[in-house]
Design an enzyme around this catalytic site. Structure first.
Site, PDB file in Angstrom:
ATOM      1  CG  HIS A 157      -0.546   0.348   2.498  1.00 30.30           C
ATOM      2  ND1 HIS A 157      -0.219  -0.586   3.451  1.00 30.30           N
ATOM      3  CD2 HIS A 157      -0.333   1.547   3.076  1.00 30.30           C
ATOM      4  CE1 HIS A 157       0.153   0.028   4.567  1.00 30.30           C
ATOM      5  NE2 HIS A 157       0.097   1.320   4.363  1.00 30.30           N
ATOM      6  CG  ASP A 213       0.298  -3.985   2.833  1.00 31.17           C
ATOM      7  OD1 ASP A 213       0.865  -3.524   1.825  1.00 31.17           O
ATOM      8  OD2 ASP A 213      -0.483  -3.323   3.538  1.00 31.17           O
ATOM      9  CB  SER A 218       2.732   1.690   6.431  1.00 36.78           C
ATOM     10  OG  SER A 218       1.465   1.384   6.879  1.00 36.78           O
TER      11      SER A 218
HETATM   12  N1  ARG Z   1      -4.649   0.488   7.383  1.00 37.70           N
HETATM   13  C1  ARG Z   1      -3.354   0.492   6.794  1.00 37.70           C
HETATM   14  C2  ARG Z   1      -2.709   1.879   6.905  1.00 37.70           C
HETATM   15  O1  ARG Z   1      -3.255   2.708   7.582  1.00 37.70           O
HETATM   16  C3  ARG Z   1      -3.378  -0.027   5.405  1.00 37.70           C
HETATM   17  C4  ARG Z   1      -4.022   0.863   4.406  1.00 37.70           C
HETATM   18  C5  ARG Z   1      -4.040   0.377   2.994  1.00 37.70           C
HETATM   19  N2  ARG Z   1      -4.953  -0.708   2.752  1.00 37.70           N
HETATM   20  C6  ARG Z   1      -6.249  -0.569   2.400  1.00 37.70           C
HETATM   21  N3  ARG Z   1      -6.972  -1.643   2.272  1.00 37.70           N
HETATM   22  N4  ARG Z   1      -6.808   0.593   2.174  1.00 37.70           N
HETATM   23  O2  ARG Z   1      -2.042   2.457   6.109  1.00 37.70           O
END
Ligand code: ARG
Length: 717
Positions: free
Chosen positions: A93, A229, A651
């Protein structure tokens, strides 16, 4: 005693005595003083110097902050170097925009994944930067010693700004480094970070989204999780191994050190640490601030985004091209939307407001006879009272207005660029032309129109007229919002790429005046004017006063509890969090174990559901048990959770074991504990990482990119 009040007392007691074990984001240069003993007690085998040292290579040299040219000190994600040739891993991501921008219907790297066969196939990402921390310095005295009690807040701010600038410039004079000073502990301390910033970062590989984003927004912020990820980048440098702008002549960067990868396995109770760039936390908010966030800001922002997402998701379901166009936008709208929901739920469940109120009572007792602190809480109460209406209006202006329908923000940015142009006219035109191409590549008028209608409706329905910009009110009059939107997209130049390109080509310094009559531009300008006249002056004034109070508030808390070791809120600088691998109980009767496996991916597999449609190749590997060495107890591990205190920006951060070897990549937090930006609770707050062995398994078995595995150093004992 009721369980709730017992919990409250326990929590209060713990926060009074000191930080919870596992809570905190620590400053690398201060680990030796504050943390290393505790870390070693928890199982860590290295020294503080192994993590951070300025005289020889240390782990910090292999951690990178991913940024963008123009704002290199804001690290949107973290990455880590894992080979002598500058190979980097981060999250899928984090590289999503890069992968998307290289994707088209013919080369759909988002859907199919991408793997460069040779270095020559690696793809450049203009504008992406990779910062490596060279050193840190405590500059608190140099700054605070220049402030006097007689100075007004404004004078203080100006002085701090000026000294920071001087210190930053002096620190890197005659070098290719960049220095940046940030306030810590609400401005009670200041540290300078000096970086070397690399500017040629290429995409090496990414799994298909069905792996890298497996579970999609359905599973986002959730545990149990099965997302692979990760993505692979490489830093390139000039012939002298120093930062250089992209050039095909550049060479893979030779790092001072890189992370060894541990394939020995992850078990419950194991020591772990996360080394990266957490963005923002607010652990020292008062009850007034938390109440406003959970009762006003979050619920409204969530409702606005729900409306937006309903439209975007329907568009993406209806058409494969729209899915590509809106993938990245939808993910970013959905991400905070879901986080705010988890946060609100957690704050309520753990009675954060009540907890803070109890602390504040104790503070008030202590502060009663101290002139500098005794009226703080009263002042907070007054200011947050004044802030409530303003922050609500600002939330609508941002979420439903400026960032509602895209045409509004786009018209605004073109208008502003033309109006305020100070550089060479030709250059401005070139920049705008390429911005326009980027914009329209992922733009769909029909979808945007639906969003505009919905946003204008919400705006008019939920605020009283005094808080609504004139043009937004006007849209609801006459023939109504739907007709207004029809006319807007019909008449606005900005609904049409060709027209905009032509306008840019023919633009003169007077063109912006004509744009003022364009309906999209007019809507944007009406919002700007409203913000500038009715929101900003008061809100900014209040925020400034709150910032000044925050400094004294934290100074007071520290003075009141001299035995407690405080940690500074996240501020996008390099930090260490440590804890242990551990499952948790989200509610009575349920215990979540600390890891997931490939079996779980197969359990979720469903070709009918976009987020759970497993790639055929992965199904085959599973069926044939073609797992290579990447197993624990015969299963392929996928993700694990631990008690490290992390937040957005973490991340892609390396998750390390007791020997400082890489065991995973941080990518998320578990739903029940996302209030940890405001209140961390060791029972329930968990960071989620992808197990490095799943990363290796995908690179090796699914992508057949063995050459990358060979570049790495994998240890098994
Ligand atoms: N929650 C994670 C972060 O805050 C992953 C975000 C990306 N993934 C998604 N399905 N939108 O960055």
């Amino acid at each position: 005693m009721k369980k709730k009040s017992l919990l409250l007392i326990l929590a209060l007691w713990a926060s009074w005595i000191g930080c919870y074990a596992d809570e905190g984001m620590w400053i690398p240069m201060l680990l030796k003083k504050y943390n290393i003993e505790d870390m070693q007690k928890e199982g860590f085998k290295l020294t503080a110097e192994d993590i951070y040292d300025i005289n020889q290579a240390s782990l910090k040299d292999a951690v990178i902050g991913l940024g963008r040219e123009g704002q290199p000190f804001f690290h949107f994600c973290t990455g880590e170097i894992i080979s002598q040739e500058g190979l980097v891993v981060t999250n899928h991501h984090c590289a999503f925009d890069m992968i998307q921008s290289h994707s088209s219907l013919e080369h759909n790297y988002l859907r199919d994944g991408f793997w460069a066969k040779t270095k020559a196939d690696e793809l450049a990402n203009p504008g992406i930067t990779a910062s490596i921390l060279v050193r840190m310095e405590d500059v608190t005295d140099k700054i605070l010693s220049r402030l006097t009690p007689e100075m007004s807040e404004q004078e203080k701010n100006q002085t701090v700004k000026a000294i920071c600038k001087q210190l930053e410039t002096a620190a890197v004079q005659g070098t290719n480094l960049m220095a940046n000073i940030k306030p810590y502990f609400n401005g009670n301390q200041y540290f300078m970070s000096v970086f070397k910033i690399y500017k040629d970062v290429r995409l090496v590989g990414a799994p298909p989204s069905a792996i890298g984003k497996f579970g999609g927004d359905t599973d986002n912020w959730m545990w149990p999780r099965h997302t692979g990820d990760f993505s692979v980048l490489r830093i390139y440098a000039g012939a002298d191994n120093e930062p250089a702008a992209y050039s095909p002549e550049n060479k893979p960067y030779q790092p001072a050190t890189f992370f060894k990868i541990s394939a020995k396995g992850v078990n419950e109770g194991d020591f772990t640490m996360v080394f990266g760039y957490p963005g923002t936390t607010n652990e020292y908010l008062t009850s007034f601030a938390v109440a406003q966030l959970q009762d006003i800001e979050n619920p409204h922002k969530i409702a606005i985004r729900t409306a937006k997402l309903n439209i975007i998701n329907a568009a993406m379901e209806s058409d494969e091209l729209l899915r590509i166009k809106y993938a990245s936008k939808a993910a970013s709208v959905a991400n905070s939307w879901k986080k705010w929901q988890g946060e609100t739920k957690g704050l309520k469940r753990f009675n954060t407001v009540a907890l803070k109120q109890t602390q504040e009572k104790a503070f008030q007792n202590w502060a009663a006879d101290k002139k500098e602190y005794s009226s703080l809480l009263k002042q907070y109460e007054t200011l947050y009272g004044q802030r409530e209406k303003l922050i609500l209006a600002a939330s609508y202006l941002n979420e439903a207005g400026k960032r509602g329908a895209e045409i509004v923000a786009w018209a605004n940015s073109v208008y502003t660029a033309l109006k305020n142009n100070t550089q060479d006219w030709q250059r401005t035109k070139e920049q705008l032309t390429s911005a326009a191409r980027e914009f329209y590549k992922d733009y769909d008028v029909a979808t945007d129109r639906k969003i505009l209608v919905e946003m204008l409706q919400l705006y008019n329905r939920n605020l009283t007229p005094e808080w609504i910009p004139e043009e937004v009110q006007a849209a609801a009059r006459k023939k109504g919002i739907s007709a207004y939107a029809d006319a807007l997209y019909d008449k606005s130049l900005f609904a049409n790429e060709e027209d905009v390109l032509k306008m840019i080509e023919q633009a003169t310094p007077e063109t912006y005046k004509k744009l003022e009559k364009d309906p999209a531009c007019r809507l944007a300008l009406s919002m700007n004017v409203f913000y500038a006249e009715h929101i900003y002056p008061d809100l900014a004034g209040i925020e400034k006063e709150i910032t000044a109070l925050n400094q004294r508030w934290l100074a007071g808390l520290m003075e009141m509890q001299p035995e407690k070791t405080f940690y500074a809120d996240a501020n996008s600088t390099l930090r260490v969090a440590y804890g242990k691998v551990q499952g948790y109980s989200p509610c009575d009767g349920v215990y979540y174990q600390h890891y997931t496996t490939l079996n779980g991916i197969m359990e979720k597999d469903n070709p009918e559901i976009y987020d759970y449609n497993v790639p055929q190749k992965l199904r085959d590997l599973y069926k044939n048990k073609d797992f290579g060495p990447y197993t624990q107890n015969g299963e392929v591990p996928v993700c694990f959770i631990a008690t490290n205190h992390t937040t957005g920006g973490n991340s892609g951060s390396p998750v390390l074991n007791e020997e400082g070897h890489l065991i995973g990549l941080n990518f998320d937090r578990a739903w029940d504990g996302v209030m940890s930006d405001i209140q961390y609770d060791p029972e329930i707050c968990r960071n989620i990482s992808v197990d490095i062995r799943y990363v290796l398994f995908i690179i090796d078995k699914l992508a057949n990119a063995k050459h990358l595995i060979e570049e790495m150093e994998i240890v098994t004992d």
